[in-house]
Design a protein around this motif. Structure first.
Motif, PDB file in Angstrom:
ATOM      1  N   VAL A 113      13.263   9.368  15.062  1.00 28.88           N
ATOM      2  CA  VAL A 113      11.997   8.613  15.126  1.00 28.88           C
ATOM      3  C   VAL A 113      12.272   7.110  15.046  1.00 28.88           C
ATOM      4  O   VAL A 113      11.616   6.309  15.725  1.00 28.88           O
ATOM      5  CB  VAL A 113      11.023   9.084  14.023  1.00 28.88           C
ATOM      6  CG1 VAL A 113       9.771   8.220  14.001  1.00 28.88           C
ATOM      7  CG2 VAL A 113      10.638  10.541  14.248  1.00 28.88           C
ATOM      8  N   TRP A 133      -1.066  10.293  16.825  1.00 29.74           N
ATOM      9  CA  TRP A 133      -0.499  11.612  17.094  1.00 29.74           C
ATOM     10  C   TRP A 133      -1.291  12.704  16.385  1.00 29.74           C
ATOM     11  O   TRP A 133      -2.056  12.427  15.465  1.00 29.74           O
ATOM     12  CB  TRP A 133       0.983  11.676  16.678  1.00 29.74           C
ATOM     13  CG  TRP A 133       1.224  11.141  15.302  1.00 29.74           C
ATOM     14  CD1 TRP A 133       1.155  11.806  14.130  1.00 29.74           C
ATOM     15  CD2 TRP A 133       1.520   9.766  14.973  1.00 29.74           C
ATOM     16  NE1 TRP A 133       1.404  10.958  13.083  1.00 29.74           N
ATOM     17  CE2 TRP A 133       1.639   9.694  13.559  1.00 29.74           C
ATOM     18  CE3 TRP A 133       1.709   8.594  15.716  1.00 29.74           C
ATOM     19  CZ2 TRP A 133       1.936   8.513  12.904  1.00 29.74           C
ATOM     20  CZ3 TRP A 133       2.002   7.401  15.049  1.00 29.74           C
ATOM     21  CH2 TRP A 133       2.108   7.386  13.658  1.00 29.74           C
ATOM     22  N   VAL A 187       1.731  12.803  21.192  1.00 30.23           N
ATOM     23  CA  VAL A 187       1.602  11.384  20.863  1.00 30.23           C
ATOM     24  C   VAL A 187       0.855  10.649  21.973  1.00 30.23           C
ATOM     25  O   VAL A 187       1.115  10.876  23.156  1.00 30.23           O
ATOM     26  CB  VAL A 187       3.001  10.738  20.665  1.00 30.23           C
ATOM     27  CG1 VAL A 187       2.861   9.293  20.204  1.00 30.23           C
ATOM     28  CG2 VAL A 187       3.834  11.539  19.672  1.00 30.23           C
ATOM     29  N   ALA A 200      10.915   4.566  17.783  1.00 27.61           N
ATOM     30  CA  ALA A 200      10.080   3.409  17.438  1.00 27.61           C
ATOM     31  C   ALA A 200      10.700   2.130  18.000  1.00 27.61           C
ATOM     32  O   ALA A 200       9.993   1.258  18.518  1.00 27.61           O
ATOM     33  CB  ALA A 200       9.936   3.323  15.926  1.00 27.61           C
ATOM     34  N   LEU A 252       7.064   9.335  11.666  1.00 28.93           N
ATOM     35  CA  LEU A 252       6.197   8.661  12.644  1.00 28.93           C
ATOM     36  C   LEU A 252       5.327   7.629  11.922  1.00 28.93           C
ATOM     37  O   LEU A 252       5.177   6.487  12.350  1.00 28.93           O
ATOM     38  CB  LEU A 252       5.304   9.679  13.368  1.00 28.93           C
ATOM     39  CG  LEU A 252       5.986  10.580  14.406  1.00 28.93           C
ATOM     40  CD1 LEU A 252       5.061  11.729  14.824  1.00 28.93           C
ATOM     41  CD2 LEU A 252       6.412   9.787  15.645  1.00 28.93           C
ATOM     42  N   GLU A 253       4.778   8.068  10.791  1.00 28.65           N
ATOM     43  CA  GLU A 253       3.914   7.192   9.987  1.00 28.65           C
ATOM     44  C   GLU A 253       4.679   5.940   9.559  1.00 28.65           C
ATOM     45  O   GLU A 253       4.158   4.822   9.610  1.00 28.65           O
ATOM     46  CB  GLU A 253       3.482   8.010   8.759  1.00 28.65           C
ATOM     47  CG  GLU A 253       2.292   7.523   7.980  1.00 28.65           C
ATOM     48  CD  GLU A 253       1.023   7.481   8.821  1.00 28.65           C
ATOM     49  OE1 GLU A 253       0.482   6.376   8.916  1.00 28.65           O
ATOM     50  OE2 GLU A 253       0.607   8.530   9.363  1.00 28.65           O
ATOM     51  N   MET A 304       6.563   4.151  13.563  1.00 30.01           N
ATOM     52  CA  MET A 304       6.010   3.891  14.902  1.00 30.01           C
ATOM     53  C   MET A 304       5.135   2.636  14.922  1.00 30.01           C
ATOM     54  O   MET A 304       4.407   2.376  13.958  1.00 30.01           O
ATOM     55  CB  MET A 304       5.184   5.086  15.403  1.00 30.01           C
ATOM     56  CG  MET A 304       6.003   6.253  15.908  1.00 30.01           C
ATOM     57  SD  MET A 304       7.218   5.841  17.156  1.00 30.01           S
ATOM     58  CE  MET A 304       6.241   5.930  18.638  1.00 30.01           C
TER      59      MET A 304
END
Ligand code: PLP
Length: 394
Positions: A376, A311, A322, A380, A301-302, A305
């Motif tokens: 992910v 989140w 999220v 994204a 995610l880091e 996204m």
């Protein structure tokens, strides 16, 4: 026309996301791989049972549940001095525990107070008992204690239902201080605290659990389950209370529903729990298994996204919550995500008052490690497409 039940809506998202080629962050079904860790225990316990406990296993259970299993649960999962095996009722999963509590304690028009977001499976049992479901206007940890007290005084709940550890849907836990306050409020304002500890067994290694509400207030009914940490197919859960009269009422209700849980399954579960007690490291293996998935999700995610998303950072369990930009509607975003080959659960399903439609839940429970980063990336990409469409049309 009334809105479809949350569970019906959820099944739609589950089904759409289970189609070929989709990486699904929807379900909260524990990984089937986790059961392999117990395989040897299960084989051994089945052999022992057939040899030593054959007759009991194929007979009716005592409605409160097998003494053997209640002992095993009180030894492993009940972290306080308030209750013994006598104060535990065995249920068919924690879902039945919720239904029995609703059927036993709720009178029509009683208020049940829940956190800002909560488990969607409480909706039908509570509505069937004609409870009114009320929720806090913000997540509990964002409210001041006087703010929480104000809501409690206004709502006058019969029950306050909380998921103290690694909650469904946010993955967050109540602080120790907040637990103490809730316990005090329960005593002062005379309501039942119902804590759902379905995920408490999944604290990642080296992350000690905070005290249960059961250990803080005798007005607590504590729900537990082996579904998430051992096997959901066994359908074993429980309710524990320091007040034996509560347990007696619930036993009576269970008697009208099913006369008691399967003895065979209770004995298998007891024997797995006994083995676990002898090999506590095994539980750490399972927790580490999910922790690895969670770390993969959080780092992906880091990495991928877009900026406007934030989140939660859970320390156990399956879920990440999220928050997208205000303009995002996670229901239409879901359709775009599907086209990109990934699924999640829109956040609106977890609100009992005004939903925040820019939120959604990701679950790592049944996504193989090898799919998490790719899932992910797809999410994204879908998010960037969705946001640029929103900017275009506004
Ligand atoms: C918070 C919570 N409570 C209860 C349940 C029911 O689980 P089970 O009946 O398998 O114990 C679930 C299932 O996902 C859950 O998330």
């Amino acid at each position: 026309m009334s809105k479809p039940l949350k569970i019906v809506q959820y099944k739609y998202y589950l089904k759409e996301s289970s189609k070929d080629g989709i990486i699904s962050f929807v379900g909260s079904n524990p990984s089937s791989k986790a059961s392999f860790f117990y395989r040897a225990f299960i084989d051994q316990s089945l052999r022992n049972i057939m040899k030593r406990r054959f007759e009991e296993c194929f007979s009716y259970s005592n409605t409160q549940g097998s003494n053997h299993l209640r002992q095993a649960i009180s030894g492993l999962f009940i972290d306080n001095i308030r209750v013994s095996a006598d104060s535990i009722l065995i249920t068919n999963g924690s879902q039945q525990a919720i239904s029995l509590i609703a059927q036993t304690l709720i009178r029509p028009n009683d208020n049940v107070l829940v956190d800002h977001t909560s488990y969607l499976g409480i909706e039908k049992p509570l509505k069937d008992s004609r409870a009114r479901i009320q929720s806090f206007p913000k997540p509990l940890h964002e409210l001041s204690y006087s703010g929480i007290e104000k809501v409690i005084k206004y709502v006058q709940p019969k029950i306050l239902y909380v998921i103290p550890d690694f909650a469904n849907p946010t993955g967050q836990s109540l602080t120790g201080e907040l637990r103490t306050f809730l316990a005090e409020f329960a005593e002062r304002y005379r309501f039942f605290l119902v804590e759902d500890r379905s995920y408490s067994c999944l604290a990642y290694p080296y992350n000690p659990l905070l005290p249960s509400l059961l250990s803080l207030s005798s007005d607590t009914l504590s729900i537990g389950s082996i579904s998430k940490c051992i096997a959901p197919g066994l359908r074993i859960g429980w309710i524990a209370s320091a007040q034996i009269n509560n347990i007696n009422k619930l036993v009576l209700q269970k008697e009208t529903v099913d006369l008691g849980s399967s003895m065979l399954v209770q004995e298998i579960s007891a024997s797995i729990l006994e083995e676990l007690r002898k090999s506590p490291k095994l539980m750490d293996t399972i927790k580490a298994f999910y922790q690895r998935r969670m770390e993969l999700l959080l780092s992906s995610l880091e990495k991928y996204m877009p900026e406007d998303f934030s989140w939660t950072i859970p320390h156990g369990g399956f879920f990440v919550w999220v928050n997208g930009p205000k303009s995002l509607d996670s229901r239409s975003f879901f359709q775009r995500a599907l086209l990109n080959g990934v699924g999640f659960t829109p956040g609106c399903l977890f609100y009992y008052k005004k939903p925040q439609n820019n939120t959604f839940r990701l679950s790592i429970s049944d996504v193989p490690d090898t799919d998490i980063e790719e899932g992910v990336k797809r999410l994204a990409k879908a998010a960037s497409e969705e946001l640029s469409q929103i900017h275009h049309s506004s």
